[in-house]
Scaffold this motif. Sequence first.
Motif, PDB file in Angstrom:
ATOM      1  N   TYR A  59       0.810  -1.217   0.000  1.00 28.64           N
ATOM      2  CA  TYR A  59       0.000   0.000   0.000  1.00 28.64           C
ATOM      3  C   TYR A  59       0.843   1.267   0.000  1.00 28.64           C
ATOM      4  CZ  TYR A  59      -3.507  -3.458   1.320  1.00 28.64           C
ATOM      5  OH  TYR A  59      -4.321  -4.563   1.345  1.00 28.64           O
ATOM      6  N   HIS A  86      -1.990   4.734  -0.478  1.00 29.69           N
ATOM      7  CA  HIS A  86      -2.808   4.984  -1.678  1.00 29.69           C
ATOM      8  C   HIS A  86      -2.023   4.690  -2.962  1.00 29.69           C
ATOM      9  CE1 HIS A  86      -6.313   7.336   0.121  1.00 29.69           C
ATOM     10  NE2 HIS A  86      -5.446   7.308   1.134  1.00 29.69           N
ATOM     11  N   ASP A 123      -6.922   1.915  -1.634  1.00 31.94           N
ATOM     12  CA  ASP A 123      -7.221   2.814  -0.517  1.00 31.94           C
ATOM     13  C   ASP A 123      -8.189   3.897  -0.973  1.00 31.94           C
ATOM     14  OD1 ASP A 123      -5.266   2.099   1.780  1.00 31.94           O
ATOM     15  OD2 ASP A 123      -3.941   2.205   0.045  1.00 31.94           O
ATOM     16  N   HIS A 164     -10.542   6.444   6.292  1.00 25.68           N
ATOM     17  CA  HIS A 164      -9.714   5.827   5.250  1.00 25.68           C
ATOM     18  C   HIS A 164     -10.049   4.337   5.204  1.00 25.68           C
ATOM     19  CE1 HIS A 164      -5.252   5.079   3.809  1.00 25.68           C
ATOM     20  NE2 HIS A 164      -6.094   4.221   3.255  1.00 25.68           N
ATOM     21  N   ARG A 170      -9.229   0.664   3.516  1.00 27.42           N
ATOM     22  CA  ARG A 170      -8.197  -0.116   2.818  1.00 27.42           C
ATOM     23  C   ARG A 170      -8.751  -1.487   2.492  1.00 27.42           C
ATOM     24  NH1 ARG A 170      -2.495   0.349   5.238  1.00 27.42           N
ATOM     25  NH2 ARG A 170      -2.628   2.168   3.872  1.00 27.42           N
TER      26      ARG A 170
END
Length: 306
Positions: free
Chosen positions: A62, A136, A141, A234, A236
Amino acid sequence: MLRAAIFVGLCVTLIGCNAEESAAPKAQAQTVPAVISTQEAKQLFGAKRTASAQAAEPFGSYAKGCMAGGVQLPESGPTWQAMRLSRNRNWGQPELIDFVKDLSQEAAKQPGWSGIYVGDLSQPRGGPMLTGHRSHQIGLDADIWLRRADALNLSNTDRENISSVSMWRNQGAYVNEKWTEAHKNVVKAAAKDPRVARIFIFPGAKVKMCNEETGDRSWLRKVRPWWGHHYHFHVRLNCPRGASGCVDQNPPPAGDGCAEAQQWVNNILNPPPPQPRDPNAPAPAPRRELVLADLPAQCGSVLASN
């Protein structure tokens, strides 16, 4: 040997190789000229305005990777609007785009909500960003604004200038009066989605949801306290099935994580004393910017694709 690799098409652009040799459907490994592999990756990926002409696939982790065949979230839909369009960060893996659309439909069921405002996903080819996030990078994400999306007819100018709404009080120890049951329900809907690996939000929000949940608490395990994250949460996603080049984060610890979140709050309200620094210890080195050679080999091919 440098670990990064690049599609022959980049060789065409930079050192004059045969253009016919550049046609290939897969992200294949070729040695990168040193001048390219040592450039800051954020400059290379930040310059790309469109996705690569490849099958969709995440490469790396990530916070150190890239994205082949990215899909663009439409700027507006029946239950969402993408914000800050000038950033060109509304790209992701197909699974992420589908998730955002599904979550927006769940949010639209909340009183007074028409859907969601969507913040940053990824750049067209993922990779490190020119500004902001360290993660991101692989198209998995998404930042979802905590501002209630009560109007989905915002102009491009509106989307550049309006702000989300902060939900915290006492530096994140508590939620403020703007937090509602609907916010909890939207976060809960995201956490219950099997595609989701983790959700990051400020500690006071996690504790608030822990204290109010009287039924199934298993979804709370995915909701993790983290610094900031009071204007948005956020999300994920897990690596898609079959994406062999994608590196998942370790699963969250067992349990609902509520005691850990409460400890974050306790530390905000009563900060522990700072640890003394050894005067003989060397100063920490500044964090180095990632270069292309730091990323998975396939990322050179992602950059070079048409």
